[in-house]
Structure formats: C-alpha cells, structure tokens
Scaffold this motif. Structure first.
Motif, PDB file in Angstrom:
ATOM      1  N   HIS A 228       9.559  38.607  27.115  1.00 34.35           N
ATOM      2  CA  HIS A 228       8.919  39.918  27.162  1.00 34.35           C
ATOM      3  C   HIS A 228       9.216  40.716  25.883  1.00 34.35           C
ATOM      4  CE1 HIS A 228       6.932  43.255  29.125  1.00 34.35           C
ATOM      5  NE2 HIS A 228       7.968  44.045  28.895  1.00 34.35           N
ATOM      6  N   SER A 229      10.461  40.653  25.424  1.00 42.11           N
ATOM      7  CA  SER A 229      10.836  41.359  24.195  1.00 42.11           C
ATOM      8  C   SER A 229      10.110  40.788  22.981  1.00 42.11           C
ATOM      9  CB  SER A 229      12.354  41.277  23.979  1.00 42.11           C
ATOM     10  OG  SER A 229      13.043  41.975  24.987  1.00 42.11           O
ATOM     11  N   ILE A 230      10.011  39.443  22.936  1.00 40.77           N
ATOM     12  CA  ILE A 230       9.283  38.802  21.838  1.00 40.77           C
ATOM     13  C   ILE A 230       7.822  39.241  21.834  1.00 40.77           C
ATOM     14  CG2 ILE A 230       8.412  36.582  21.005  1.00 40.77           C
ATOM     15  CD1 ILE A 230      11.083  35.346  21.906  1.00 40.77           C
TER      16      ILE A 230
ATOM     17  N   LEU B  23       6.337  41.275  18.622  1.00 42.89           N
ATOM     18  CA  LEU B  23       5.329  40.602  17.793  1.00 42.89           C
ATOM     19  C   LEU B  23       3.900  41.001  18.154  1.00 42.89           C
ATOM     20  CD1 LEU B  23       6.835  36.980  17.577  1.00 42.89           C
ATOM     21  CD2 LEU B  23       7.168  38.921  16.025  1.00 42.89           C
ATOM     22  N   ARG B  24       3.784  41.861  19.192  1.00 41.69           N
ATOM     23  CA  ARG B  24       2.483  42.379  19.619  1.00 41.69           C
ATOM     24  C   ARG B  24       1.524  41.264  20.023  1.00 41.69           C
ATOM     25  NH1 ARG B  24       1.594  47.310  15.162  1.00 41.69           N
ATOM     26  NH2 ARG B  24       3.555  48.393  15.669  1.00 41.69           N
ATOM     27  N   VAL B  25       2.042  40.390  20.888  1.00 40.61           N
ATOM     28  CA  VAL B  25       1.225  39.317  21.447  1.00 40.61           C
ATOM     29  C   VAL B  25       1.352  39.395  22.970  1.00 40.61           C
ATOM     30  CG1 VAL B  25       1.527  37.832  19.436  1.00 40.61           C
ATOM     31  CG2 VAL B  25       3.127  37.645  21.352  1.00 40.61           C
ATOM     32  N   SER B  26       0.548  38.617  23.662  1.00 45.65           N
ATOM     33  CA  SER B  26       0.594  38.615  25.130  1.00 45.65           C
ATOM     34  C   SER B  26       1.836  37.889  25.627  1.00 45.65           C
ATOM     35  CB  SER B  26      -0.654  37.943  25.690  1.00 45.65           C
ATOM     36  OG  SER B  26      -0.655  36.560  25.377  1.00 45.65           O
ATOM     37  N   ASP B  27       2.204  38.166  26.885  1.00 46.54           N
ATOM     38  CA  ASP B  27       3.322  37.450  27.495  1.00 46.54           C
ATOM     39  C   ASP B  27       3.045  35.949  27.539  1.00 46.54           C
ATOM     40  OD1 ASP B  27       4.836  39.718  27.918  1.00 46.54           O
ATOM     41  OD2 ASP B  27       4.214  39.974  30.007  1.00 46.54           O
ATOM     42  N   ALA B  28       1.800  35.581  27.807  1.00 45.08           N
ATOM     43  CA  ALA B  28       1.446  34.159  27.871  1.00 45.08           C
ATOM     44  C   ALA B  28       1.620  33.497  26.512  1.00 45.08           C
ATOM     45  CB  ALA B  28       0.005  33.993  28.355  1.00 45.08           C
ATOM     46  N   ALA B  29       1.271  34.199  25.429  1.00 48.58           N
ATOM     47  CA  ALA B  29       1.441  33.636  24.084  1.00 48.58           C
ATOM     48  C   ALA B  29       2.915  33.446  23.775  1.00 48.58           C
ATOM     49  CB  ALA B  29       0.793  34.546  23.052  1.00 48.58           C
ATOM     50  N   ALA B  30       3.742  34.414  24.155  1.00 47.17           N
ATOM     51  CA  ALA B  30       5.185  34.274  23.949  1.00 47.17           C
ATOM     52  C   ALA B  30       5.732  33.118  24.775  1.00 47.17           C
ATOM     53  CB  ALA B  30       5.892  35.576  24.314  1.00 47.17           C
TER      54      ALA B  30
ATOM     55  N   THR C  71       8.591  31.457  33.501  1.00 48.55           N
ATOM     56  CA  THR C  71       8.039  32.659  34.139  1.00 48.55           C
ATOM     57  C   THR C  71       9.089  33.643  34.630  1.00 48.55           C
ATOM     58  OG1 THR C  71       7.916  31.490  36.274  1.00 48.55           O
ATOM     59  CG2 THR C  71       5.935  31.456  34.890  1.00 48.55           C
ATOM     60  N   MET C  72      10.346  33.234  34.756  1.00 46.97           N
ATOM     61  CA  MET C  72      11.349  34.118  35.360  1.00 46.97           C
ATOM     62  C   MET C  72      11.546  35.395  34.549  1.00 46.97           C
ATOM     63  SD  MET C  72      15.021  32.223  34.627  1.00 46.97           S
ATOM     64  CE  MET C  72      15.993  33.724  34.832  1.00 46.97           C
ATOM     65  N   ALA C  73      11.542  35.302  33.225  1.00 51.49           N
ATOM     66  CA  ALA C  73      11.732  36.501  32.407  1.00 51.49           C
ATOM     67  C   ALA C  73      10.576  37.465  32.583  1.00 51.49           C
ATOM     68  CB  ALA C  73      11.887  36.117  30.944  1.00 51.49           C
ATOM     69  N   LEU C  74       9.368  36.927  32.766  1.00 57.02           N
ATOM     70  CA  LEU C  74       8.201  37.782  32.960  1.00 57.02           C
ATOM     71  C   LEU C  74       8.303  38.518  34.287  1.00 57.02           C
ATOM     72  CD1 LEU C  74       5.463  35.258  31.747  1.00 57.02           C
ATOM     73  CD2 LEU C  74       6.709  36.977  30.409  1.00 57.02           C
ATOM     74  N   LEU C  75       8.797  37.844  35.322  1.00 65.60           N
ATOM     75  CA  LEU C  75       8.986  38.508  36.616  1.00 65.60           C
ATOM     76  C   LEU C  75      10.088  39.559  36.542  1.00 65.60           C
ATOM     77  CD1 LEU C  75       8.577  38.644  39.778  1.00 65.60           C
ATOM     78  CD2 LEU C  75      10.477  37.014  39.895  1.00 65.60           C
ATOM     79  N   LEU C  76      11.241  39.175  36.010  1.00 63.73           N
ATOM     80  CA  LEU C  76      12.404  40.062  36.028  1.00 63.73           C
ATOM     81  C   LEU C  76      12.232  41.264  35.114  1.00 63.73           C
ATOM     82  CD1 LEU C  76      15.292  37.419  36.105  1.00 63.73           C
ATOM     83  CD2 LEU C  76      14.340  38.723  38.010  1.00 63.73           C
TER      84      LEU C  76
END
Length: 407
Positions: free
Chosen positions: A46-48, A52-59, A244-249
């Motif tokens: 999420h921080s990345i 970097l101004r990209v989507s969570d999926a891209a990260a 996916t865990m970081a995106l959820l948390l």
C-alpha cells in the motif's frame, strides 16, 4: 585473495576441515537473508502504491515478479553449483542480489522497482546453493544437522522478512528496507568469502547436460511429480494471502500502518517450529499423516482468514494456522523426494523448488486478480479452493505410495 589454510577438499577430509558451527550459522543467516529479500515488499504494497502513484494491483505485481524471477534462478543458476567453484558462485550471486536491492531502494518509479525486484529474485537463489554446500562440507555424520540448520535459517528469514520490512518502513519509509537489506547482503557475502573454503565438484557435467537431466528426473519419478504438484498448490494457496494481506490490513476495516502489518507477520514464526516437528515426524514414519493434517489445516486456515476480514483476532488465528501448515507440507515433501534418488538430491531439489515457486508466482498473480474482482472474500475463496485441490494431489500421491493394486 585466500588464506593459506583454505584449500580444496579431498573426499576424505580431516575432521578439522569440516565446517564449524559459527560458519554454519553464518551460512544459515545468509540463506535467510537471500530468501527473505523476496518477501520484503509484501507488507509495503500500500505504501509503495501511494508513493509511486500506482494502483494497489500494480504494486502487488512485484510479489509475483519476485517469485517468477526466483523460479528462473532455480532452473538456470542453481545447477551451476555442480559445475563452478561453489564459494565464488554463492558470494557472486549474493552481491548481484544486493545490487538488485539497492536498485529497488533508490527506485522512484514502478519500472525501476520492477527491475530491482526481478534482479534480486533471480540472484537470491544463492540460498539454494548454500544448502547443498553445507551438506557437502560438513562432517558426514552431521550433514543432516547442517541441512536442518540451513533450512531453519531460510524459513526464519522468509517468516521474519515481513515483520522487519514493516518496522524499517515505519522508521524511515519503504525505501529504507531495501537499502538496509542491500548493506546487510554485501556484509554477509564479504564475510563468507573469507571464512568459506573453496569447493568444487570433482567430476562436473556440462551445463547443458545438467539442465537436460532435470527433465529426465521429472519424467522418471512419479512421486517427484506428485509431491512437486502438492508443494506448488500449497504454496500457491498461501501466496494468495501473501499478495493480498497488506491490502486488507491497510484498508478501512483495519487501517494498519506498515509497522503494524509487519508485526502481524511475527505470528508466522511459529511455522519454523512446525518445520522441525514435521521433519521428526517424517523420520518416524508419519510423513503421509503429517502432510494430510497440514493440508487440512491450510483449508481450515482460510475459513478463519475469511472471518478475519473485519476481525483482527480471527485474522491472526488464520495466519497462524496457514503459516504452520505450509512448512509442514514442504518439509514432508522434501523427506519423500530426497529418498527417490539420493545421488541426485541437488537436481531433484531444483526440480521440486522450481515447481514450488511457479505455484507461488501463479498464486500471487491470481490472488491479486481475485482481490481486484471481489475483494477479500474472493481472495479467501480462491485460496481455500487451491487448498482443496492440494488435498486431491495428496490423495494421488498416497495412491502412488501404495504402489499398483494387485490383480
């Protein structure tokens, strides 16, 4: 430059020539650092994405790329341990992996981060050259202990990587993680160069012939195929969680920082303990039962993780169960495949580990897709489905273990 006491080993080396415990411990640390370098990004996604101004999926795609690159390294670079001087190979690969870490650490665009991630993943297979090297250079009566120590270091590195990354990110931003890891990698590689003896296969095959033999072994041993498939499906299932865990948390239901997400990863250290227990159970003839119990735990873990969508307590219980189950399956698999052709352990390990990480990269990619299509519920459903398919693969392996039915 090498000291006068460092020399090539004869087949019947004296006891004083065997690797001592401090050197083995350093090699275990190196293996953990190499393997863990591919997991630093998981709590930072999420921080990345924001920086970097990209989507969570891209990260999240960097998780998949790291595992694909590692799988390529297993096929293309690890077999060089049977051809080149092993100390130079391991240290050289570590230094190249460090270069990848520095590239990621100073990346200001997704493209540079991807390049650094791929470079680190490809060359961090140094860990898989150090494990057989430890077995070769240790006292033959204690080679099992040496390999066990190396695997403990490797697994602990993977399990701690998420926590260390979260803590360092909280202290200085996500770039700090990669920069600190790069410095550590260079330092450990430098020390290894001076403490490891030179070691070379007395009768090396050509690179092409070594690579061809990997396919031969895969076709020759049905249980290598069945256990490799089981490992791939199991790691794919857990990789859905990793991606996916970081995106959820970090999302609205939990709103956790990188530091907090990293601390959640500490729960998985229990998995390293399971690896040791699984090995002991396999030695006592309980390998199949241990594998079955761990596959069942993996499926159960996804039920707990689904409940953890809005409950941290259930999420922690789920990640604990899943992180116990995966090492249990993995060590049980290795116990089976190493007995298939003892004189080809390194190549059999390369076949198994390549398949294992192909499963991981596939699980990460499809897990990110499931998240994009249906959020946490879809990711949990997909992870649980992979665990159930792993159960079917285990059933097939048990059929092969029993042999052909009479009549």
């Amino acid at each position: 430059m090498r000291s006068a006491s460092v020399r090539p080993r004869a087949p019947a080396a004296a006891a004083s020539d065997h690797l001592r415990l401090p050197v083995l411990l350093l090699m275990a640390v190196a293996a953990g650092l190499c393997a863990g370098s591919n997991y630093f990004n998981q709590p930072l996604l999420h921080s990345i994405a924001q920086d970097l101004r990209v989507s969570d999926a891209a990260a999240a795609s960097t998780v998949t790329l790291a595992q694909v690159a590692y799988a390529c390294g297993l096929v293309l670079l690890v077999p060089l341990g049977d051809k080149l001087e092993r100390r130079g190979l391991a240290v050289g690969l570590m230094l190249l992996a460090a270069a990848g870490l520095f590239l990621s650490g100073f990346a200001r665009s997704l493209g540079l981060l991807v390049a650094g991630t791929v470079m680190t993943g490809l060359f961090s297979v140094a860990a898989q050259t150090l494990v057989p090297m430890a077995a070769t250079l240790s006292d033959p009566q204690r080679s099992g202990r040496a390999v066990g120590l190396m695997m403990s270091g490797l697994l602990t590195g993977i399990l701690l990587a998420r926590s260390v990354a979260g803590l360092l990110s909280g202290a200085g931003g996500w770039h700090t993680v990669y920069r600190a890891a790069g410095v550590a990698m260079v330092g450990v590689a430098t020390v290894l160069w001076f403490v490891l003896p030179t070691s070379r296969n007395a009768a090396p095959q050509s690179y092409a012939r070594t690579l061809r033999s990997l396919g031969t072994l895969f076709l020759k041993h049905p249980r290598l195929r069945s256990r490799a498939l089981l490992g791939a499906l199991s790691f794919a299932s857990v990789s859905v969680l990793f991606s996916t865990m970081a995106l959820l948390l970090a999302g609205p239901d939990h709103a956790m920082s990188d530091v907090q997400i990293g601390l959640v990863g500490l729960v998985g250290v229990a998995g390293a303990l399971m690896a040791s227990a699984a090995g002991r159970l396999a030695d006592r003839g309980w390998g199949q039962q241990t594998t079955a119990a761990c596959v069942l735990l993996m499926a159960l873990g996804w039920g707990l993780l689904w409940l953890g969508g809005d409950s941290l307590t259930w999420f922690l219980a789920g990640i604990l169960v899943v992180d116990i189950a995966l090492p249990g399956v993995h060590i049980s698999n290795q116990n089976v495949i190493y007995q298939l052709e003892p004189e080809a352990k390194s190549r059999i390990n390369a076949v198994y580990m390549t398949t294992y990480f192909i499963g991981a990269s596939s699980g990460s990619a499809l897990g990110a897709l499931a998240w994009r299509l249906g959020g946490w519920s879809a990711a949990c459903a997909f992870g649980a489905t992979l665990a159930l398919i792993a159960g079917a693969a285990l059933w097939n392996d048990q059929r092969l273990a029993r042999g052909p039915t009479p009549g």
